[in-house]
Design a protein around this motif. Sequence first.
Motif, PDB file in Angstrom:
ATOM      1  N   LEU A   1      18.976  76.826  37.679  1.00  0.00           N
ATOM      2  CA  LEU A   1      19.938  76.759  38.782  1.00  0.00           C
ATOM      3  C   LEU A   1      21.027  75.718  38.526  1.00  0.00           C
ATOM      4  N   LEU A   2      20.615  74.556  38.024  1.00  0.00           N
ATOM      5  CA  LEU A   2      21.591  73.503  37.743  1.00  0.00           C
ATOM      6  C   LEU A   2      22.554  73.929  36.635  1.00  0.00           C
ATOM      7  N   SER A   3      22.045  74.630  35.628  1.00  0.00           N
ATOM      8  CA  SER A   3      22.902  75.087  34.525  1.00  0.00           C
ATOM      9  C   SER A   3      23.954  76.075  35.017  1.00  0.00           C
TER      10      SER A   3
ATOM     11  N   ILE B   1      12.086  64.026  42.684  1.00  0.00           N
ATOM     12  CA  ILE B   1      13.079  64.466  41.693  1.00  0.00           C
ATOM     13  C   ILE B   1      14.044  63.353  41.339  1.00  0.00           C
ATOM     14  N   SER B   2      14.691  63.508  40.144  1.00  0.00           N
ATOM     15  CA  SER B   2      15.654  62.515  39.663  1.00  0.00           C
ATOM     16  C   SER B   2      16.984  62.696  40.388  1.00  0.00           C
ATOM     17  N   ALA B   3      17.410  61.639  41.082  1.00  0.00           N
ATOM     18  CA  ALA B   3      18.689  61.688  41.797  1.00  0.00           C
ATOM     19  C   ALA B   3      19.837  61.840  40.812  1.00  0.00           C
ATOM     20  N   ARG B   4      19.698  61.136  39.663  1.00  0.00           N
ATOM     21  CA  ARG B   4      20.793  61.139  38.693  1.00  0.00           C
ATOM     22  C   ARG B   4      21.062  62.558  38.171  1.00  0.00           C
ATOM     23  N   LYS B   5      20.004  63.336  37.913  1.00  0.00           N
ATOM     24  CA  LYS B   5      20.163  64.695  37.380  1.00  0.00           C
ATOM     25  C   LYS B   5      21.000  65.540  38.337  1.00  0.00           C
ATOM     26  N   PHE B   6      20.706  65.407  39.646  1.00  0.00           N
ATOM     27  CA  PHE B   6      21.426  66.212  40.629  1.00  0.00           C
ATOM     28  C   PHE B   6      22.851  65.713  40.836  1.00  0.00           C
ATOM     29  N   LEU B   7      23.030  64.380  40.791  1.00  0.00           N
ATOM     30  CA  LEU B   7      24.377  63.823  40.944  1.00  0.00           C
ATOM     31  C   LEU B   7      25.258  64.183  39.744  1.00  0.00           C
ATOM     32  N   ASP B   8      24.653  64.178  38.537  1.00  0.00           N
ATOM     33  CA  ASP B   8      25.382  64.615  37.325  1.00  0.00           C
ATOM     34  C   ASP B   8      25.878  66.049  37.500  1.00  0.00           C
ATOM     35  N   ALA B   9      24.953  66.921  37.936  1.00  0.00           N
ATOM     36  CA  ALA B   9      25.290  68.339  38.104  1.00  0.00           C
ATOM     37  C   ALA B   9      26.362  68.530  39.170  1.00  0.00           C
ATOM     38  N   ALA B  10      26.256  67.781  40.266  1.00  0.00           N
ATOM     39  CA  ALA B  10      27.236  67.898  41.352  1.00  0.00           C
ATOM     40  C   ALA B  10      28.620  67.432  40.894  1.00  0.00           C
ATOM     41  N   LYS B  11      28.637  66.360  40.096  1.00  0.00           N
ATOM     42  CA  LYS B  11      29.903  65.821  39.604  1.00  0.00           C
ATOM     43  C   LYS B  11      30.590  66.821  38.667  1.00  0.00           C
ATOM     44  N   GLN B  12      29.780  67.527  37.846  1.00  0.00           N
ATOM     45  CA  GLN B  12      30.326  68.497  36.883  1.00  0.00           C
ATOM     46  C   GLN B  12      30.998  69.680  37.579  1.00  0.00           C
TER      47      GLN B  12
ATOM     48  N   LEU C   1      30.685  68.835  47.716  1.00  0.00           N
ATOM     49  CA  LEU C   1      29.328  69.065  47.210  1.00  0.00           C
ATOM     50  C   LEU C   1      28.749  67.730  46.735  1.00  0.00           C
ATOM     51  N   PHE C   2      29.555  66.958  45.996  1.00  0.00           N
ATOM     52  CA  PHE C   2      29.099  65.657  45.512  1.00  0.00           C
ATOM     53  C   PHE C   2      28.752  64.754  46.706  1.00  0.00           C
ATOM     54  N   TYR C   3      29.614  64.780  47.731  1.00  0.00           N
ATOM     55  CA  TYR C   3      29.382  63.988  48.943  1.00  0.00           C
ATOM     56  C   TYR C   3      28.028  64.351  49.570  1.00  0.00           C
ATOM     57  N   THR C   4      27.777  65.647  49.692  1.00  0.00           N
ATOM     58  CA  THR C   4      26.546  66.123  50.331  1.00  0.00           C
ATOM     59  C   THR C   4      25.313  65.689  49.548  1.00  0.00           C
ATOM     60  N   ILE C   5      25.353  65.865  48.215  1.00  0.00           N
ATOM     61  CA  ILE C   5      24.197  65.520  47.370  1.00  0.00           C
ATOM     62  C   ILE C   5      23.961  64.002  47.399  1.00  0.00           C
ATOM     63  N   PHE C   6      25.053  63.231  47.302  1.00  0.00           N
ATOM     64  CA  PHE C   6      24.946  61.761  47.320  1.00  0.00           C
ATOM     65  C   PHE C   6      24.295  61.300  48.630  1.00  0.00           C
ATOM     66  N   ARG C   7      24.785  61.845  49.774  1.00  0.00           N
ATOM     67  CA  ARG C   7      24.241  61.452  51.079  1.00  0.00           C
ATOM     68  C   ARG C   7      22.774  61.869  51.215  1.00  0.00           C
ATOM     69  N   PHE C   8      22.417  63.003  50.612  1.00  0.00           N
ATOM     70  CA  PHE C   8      21.023  63.452  50.684  1.00  0.00           C
ATOM     71  C   PHE C   8      20.102  62.409  50.053  1.00  0.00           C
ATOM     72  N   PHE C   9      20.501  61.919  48.868  1.00  0.00           N
ATOM     73  CA  PHE C   9      19.630  60.960  48.174  1.00  0.00           C
ATOM     74  C   PHE C   9      19.665  59.579  48.839  1.00  0.00           C
ATOM     75  N   GLU C  10      20.792  59.216  49.459  1.00  0.00           N
ATOM     76  CA  GLU C  10      20.820  57.974  50.240  1.00  0.00           C
ATOM     77  C   GLU C  10      19.814  58.065  51.395  1.00  0.00           C
ATOM     78  N   GLN C  11      19.792  59.214  52.072  1.00  0.00           N
ATOM     79  CA  GLN C  11      18.846  59.423  53.169  1.00  0.00           C
ATOM     80  C   GLN C  11      17.406  59.369  52.663  1.00  0.00           C
ATOM     81  N   ARG C  12      17.179  59.949  51.454  1.00  0.00           N
ATOM     82  CA  ARG C  12      15.824  59.913  50.891  1.00  0.00           C
ATOM     83  C   ARG C  12      15.407  58.473  50.615  1.00  0.00           C
TER      84      ARG C  12
END
Length: 656
Positions: free
Chosen positions: A568-570, A590-601, A607-618
Motif C-alpha cells: 500500500l505504501l509503495s 508501527i514506525s512513525a517515520r516509515k509513514f511520514l516518509d511515505a506521506a512526504k513523498q 495528507l502529511f498533516y493528517t499522518i503527522f497529527r495521527f502519530f502526535e495523538q498516538r
Amino acid sequence: MSSSQYYLELCARPVLFEKAGGVNSVFFDEANKQVFAVRSGGATGVVVKGPEERNSISFRMEDKGEVKCIKFSLGNKILAVQRTQKTVDFLNFIPDSTQADYSQECKTRNANILGFCWTSATEIVFITDQGIEFYQVLPEKRCLKLLKSQNINVNWYMYCPESSVILLSTTVLCNILQPFYFRSGSMSKLSKLEIELPSGAPKSPKLTERDIAMATIYGQLFVLFLRHHSRTSNSTGAEVVMYHLQREGACKKTHILKLNRTGKFAVNVVDNLVVVHHQDTETSVVFDIKLRGEFDGTVTLHQPVLPARSIHPYQIPVAGPAAVTSQSPVPCKLYSSSWSVFQPDIIISASEGYLWYLQVKLEPVVNLLPDKGRLMDFLLQRKECKAVILAVCSQMLSDSDRGTLSIVATVFDKLNYEYKKYLDAEHSYSMAVEAGQSRGNPPLKRPVRTQAVIDQSDMYTHVLSVFTEKKEAPHKFIIAVLMEYIRSLNQFQITVQHYLYELVIKTLVQHNLFYMLHQFLQYHVLSDSKPLACLLLSLESIYPPAHQLSLDMLKRLSTANDEIVEVLLSKHQVLAALRFIRSIGGHDNISARKFLDAAKQTEDKMLFYTIFRFFEQRNQRLRGNPNFTPGEHCGEHVLFFKQLFGEQPPTKPTPF
C-alpha cells in the motif's frame, strides 16, 4: 482510382541500370538478384547492380564474342560467362589473385550448354540439352572439378535459388519435370512431376517455360503451372495449378487458383501471396493459400482474396539537370510487354533500365475485405502486419464502424491463438534450454516473434485504453468488449495481466457500476492480484465495501500483514495502509517515520498533516507527550511540519 484502392506497388527506390539496346545487353542473375549491363561484349564496360546501391560493381573484360549468360558466384568472388554453346569462361575477383581467365567445356559429347547456375560460392551446375554437370570451382588452381553428372534430355530449365532446386523439362511435350536438389557438394534427384496438359487445347500442346514458376511459399517449395484452358468443360478461365515439391516423397498437386479470365499472365510471389498479373486488363489479383478454400477431396480451389486492381501508378523521374525545375515525371507504362517477371517479387523493364521489387500495401486491404474474420486471417500471415491489425481493432470498436460482439470475439480469438502459439513455443524453448544445457546439446533456435504476435500490452496501449476513454461509446459495450478480451485470454489459458483488470475496474467506477464490480469480484471474474487489491483500497472513499474486498483479496493471496502495508505504501496509499493497520490492531507498534516518509513523498500537504497529527495523538495517548522520541528519528519531519504549518498546537487528527 484513389490511392487507398491500390494494394500493390512498385518499390520507391528501384535498381537503375543502362537500358538495353544498341551495344548494351542486359542480363539478370536470379541467385544474387543482380542486373548486368554489358557493353560491347564487356570491352567497354560491365556494370553490375544488386538490391543495394553500394554493391554496384564495374569492370571491363575482353570481347570474345556475344555474351549469352553472365553471373557472379554467391559472394561475388568468381565471375562465370557463357559465350558459346560448349564452354563457360571464369574470372577470379579475389584480391591478389591472377586476373587470367580459365574455361570449362561441358563433358557430354555433342551436348550444348543451355545455361548455368551457381549453387554456392564455389559450386556451379551446367545445364545442357543432354543433362546436368555439377562442378566445384577451384579458383587458386584456375580449374573445375566434376562432382556429379546426370544424363537426361533437357528442353529447358528453371532454378529456385532460395531452395537450391533446379527443374529440368524433359520429354517431347516438355511436361515431365525432373527436379534436382543441391547442397554442400551433393546433388540429389527428387521425385519427378508430370504436369497435366489441358485436354481441350490444340493438338500437341507443349509446356513452355513461360507457364511454369517455382517459388517458396510459407516455407514450402511449389511448382506453379499456368494452365490456360481448364480441364473441366464448364470452366472458361485459366487457372494456376500448384504442386508441392518435397525433398522426400512424391510431388503432390495441392492447390488450384481460379483466375476467371483468359489471356497473358505473369506470376510473382510477395509476402507468401501469389500475385497473378493480367496483361490484357492491366490488373493483378492475389491469392493466399493459407486462407480457407473449397476442398474437392484432393486439391483446394481458391478464388482471389481481393478484387482485381492495377499496380499503383508509378512516375519515372526525368533525367538531367533541368528535370528538377521544368519537367514533370513521366508516367510509367504498367504491364508493358517489355516487362520481365522474375521470382519471387522482381519486375524488370530492360527497355527503361529499371528493376523493381513488387510490394503489398496492407492498409487498402482493410476496406476491400469486409469480413473481419477473413481479414484477420489474411493480415496475420503478413510480415508488416502489427500496425494495421491494431488499427483494424480500433476501427471495429469505433462509433462509425462498430462490429458486433461476436465479430469482436472472433477477432480477439484469432489474435490470441497466435499469441498463445508464440508463448507455448517460448515456454518449450526455455524448458529445452534448461534440459539441454546439462547434456551439452547444441544451441537451440529461439522462436522468432513475428508481428502477428499481438500481446496484452499492445492491445492495452493501442486499442483498449484508448477505447475506454471514448465518450460516445456506450459503457455497457465498453465493459462487454473488455470482458470479451479477458474471456478470450482465459480460453487460451493465457495469464491475464493485472492492468487489464484495472481497466475494467476503472471503467466500472467511472460509470458508477459498483454492483457489477462487486459481482465480478465476488464470483472471481477478476483474478486476485496485489495491484488490483491496492486499486480497490484506493476506491474506499467512493465505494466503502472496496476496503474489505481488497483485504479479502490480499488474504486470499496469502499476503503477510506487514507486506500488505508495504504494498500500500509503495502505491502511495498511505491512509489506506494506516486504516489497514488499525483494522488489525497494530497501529501502536508501527514506525512513525516509515509513514511520514511515505506521506512526504506524495507531496500532498494535507495528507502529511493528517499522518503527522495521527502519530502526535498516538504519542500523547501512549506516553502522555505528543513529541517524538530521538529513537524514532522523526526530527526532519518535525522541521518539515513546522515549515509547512508553523508552531501549531496538537489538534485532533482527521478521522479515518
